[in-house]
Design a protein around this motif. Structure first.
Motif, PDB file in Angstrom:
ATOM      1  N   THR A 177       1.485   2.658  10.574  1.00  0.00           N
ATOM      2  CA  THR A 177       0.694   2.155   9.450  1.00  0.00           C
ATOM      3  C   THR A 177       1.294   2.534   8.101  1.00  0.00           C
ATOM      4  N   PRO A 178       1.633   3.798   7.864  1.00  0.00           N
ATOM      5  CA  PRO A 178       2.228   4.120   6.561  1.00  0.00           C
ATOM      6  C   PRO A 178       3.737   3.862   6.502  1.00  0.00           C
TER       7      PRO A 178
ATOM      8  N   ARG B  88      -8.154  -2.385   2.001  1.00  0.00           N
ATOM      9  CA  ARG B  88      -7.413  -1.712   0.930  1.00  0.00           C
ATOM     10  C   ARG B  88      -7.987  -0.321   0.663  1.00  0.00           C
TER      11      ARG B  88
ATOM     12  N   ALA C 241      -6.634   1.919   3.335  1.00  0.00           N
ATOM     13  CA  ALA C 241      -5.237   2.262   3.037  1.00  0.00           C
ATOM     14  C   ALA C 241      -5.167   3.272   1.903  1.00  0.00           C
TER      15      ALA C 241
ATOM     16  N   GLN D 231      -5.792   6.686   3.092  1.00  0.00           N
ATOM     17  CA  GLN D 231      -4.643   7.235   3.816  1.00  0.00           C
ATOM     18  C   GLN D 231      -3.493   7.583   2.877  1.00  0.00           C
TER      19      GLN D 231
ATOM     20  N   SER E 195      -5.064  -8.438   3.452  1.00  0.00           N
ATOM     21  CA  SER E 195      -5.972  -7.346   3.124  1.00  0.00           C
ATOM     22  C   SER E 195      -7.246  -7.872   2.482  1.00  0.00           C
TER      23      SER E 195
ATOM     24  N   HIS F 154      -3.071  -6.395   7.401  1.00  0.00           N
ATOM     25  CA  HIS F 154      -4.210  -5.481   7.558  1.00  0.00           C
ATOM     26  C   HIS F 154      -5.216  -6.148   8.477  1.00  0.00           C
TER      27      HIS F 154
ATOM     28  N   MET G 267       0.828  -1.209   0.000  1.00  0.00           N
ATOM     29  CA  MET G 267       0.000   0.000   0.000  1.00  0.00           C
ATOM     30  C   MET G 267       0.865   1.263   0.000  1.00  0.00           C
TER      31      MET G 267
END
Length: 166
Positions: free
Chosen positions: A141-142, A64, A67, A70, A59, A54, A11
């Motif tokens: 998360t990122p 998805r 994500a 984001q 995922s 995820h 992602m």
């Protein structure tokens, strides 16, 4: 002569970076899951599959989408995920070794793992999965990846080639 194929879903780019490190170490083709073949080429003898964790596993369309919201325009894998690819992957009918990895937050208390789900699905497809799945860690998360994770991925891939545990 058989070759290696690395298939990944990513992602924010963290899983992609790990897949590329593995691919370089294995001299393998590295393919984003949307472009992965639904029939494994005959010359592939080693398959490595990775995805981000995820919601405690692989995922799904809803995770998805979250994500994507984001990531904005920076989303790497905008199509199908590893879950859907493995569901579509045709049986291969020959011995192929496979390894699974994921990217996830570090923390022993966090349940679930995309890599464990990938390994389970690979075994169900009759791939030989000789070792436990591997997790590589992100700071959030990122991301980004924790320092040293691409080097750890390279070492893990080299261990696959020699058959020694990572």
């Amino acid at each position: 002569m058989s070759r290696a194929l690395v298939v990944y879903e990513s992602m924010f780019g963290n899983t992609k970076a790990i897949a590329e490190a593995i691919g370089t170490a294995l001299a393998a083709e590295v393919v984003e899951v949307s472009d992965a073949p639904d029939v494994l080429p005959e010359d592939v003898g080693l398959l490595v599959v990775g995805a981000p964790t995820h919601a405690f596993g692989l995922s799904r369309p809803a995770t998805r989408k979250s994500a994507a919201d984001q990531a904005g325009a920076e989303l790497v894998s905008a199509g199908r995920g590893v879950r859907e690819w493995l569901d579509a992957l045709a049986p291969h009918g020959r011995r192929v070794t496979a390894h699974a990895f994921d990217t996830r937050l570090r923390g022993g208390w966090l349940p679930g793992s995309a890599a464990k789900a990938i390994a389970k699905r690979l075994r169900a497809l009759h791939f030989e999965v000789p070792e436990r799945p591997m997790s590589f860690h992100v700071t959030g998360t990122p991301g980004p990846l924790l320092v040293g994770e691409p080097a750890r991925a390279t070492a893990w891939a080299r261990a696959m080639l020699t058959g020694t545990p990572a």
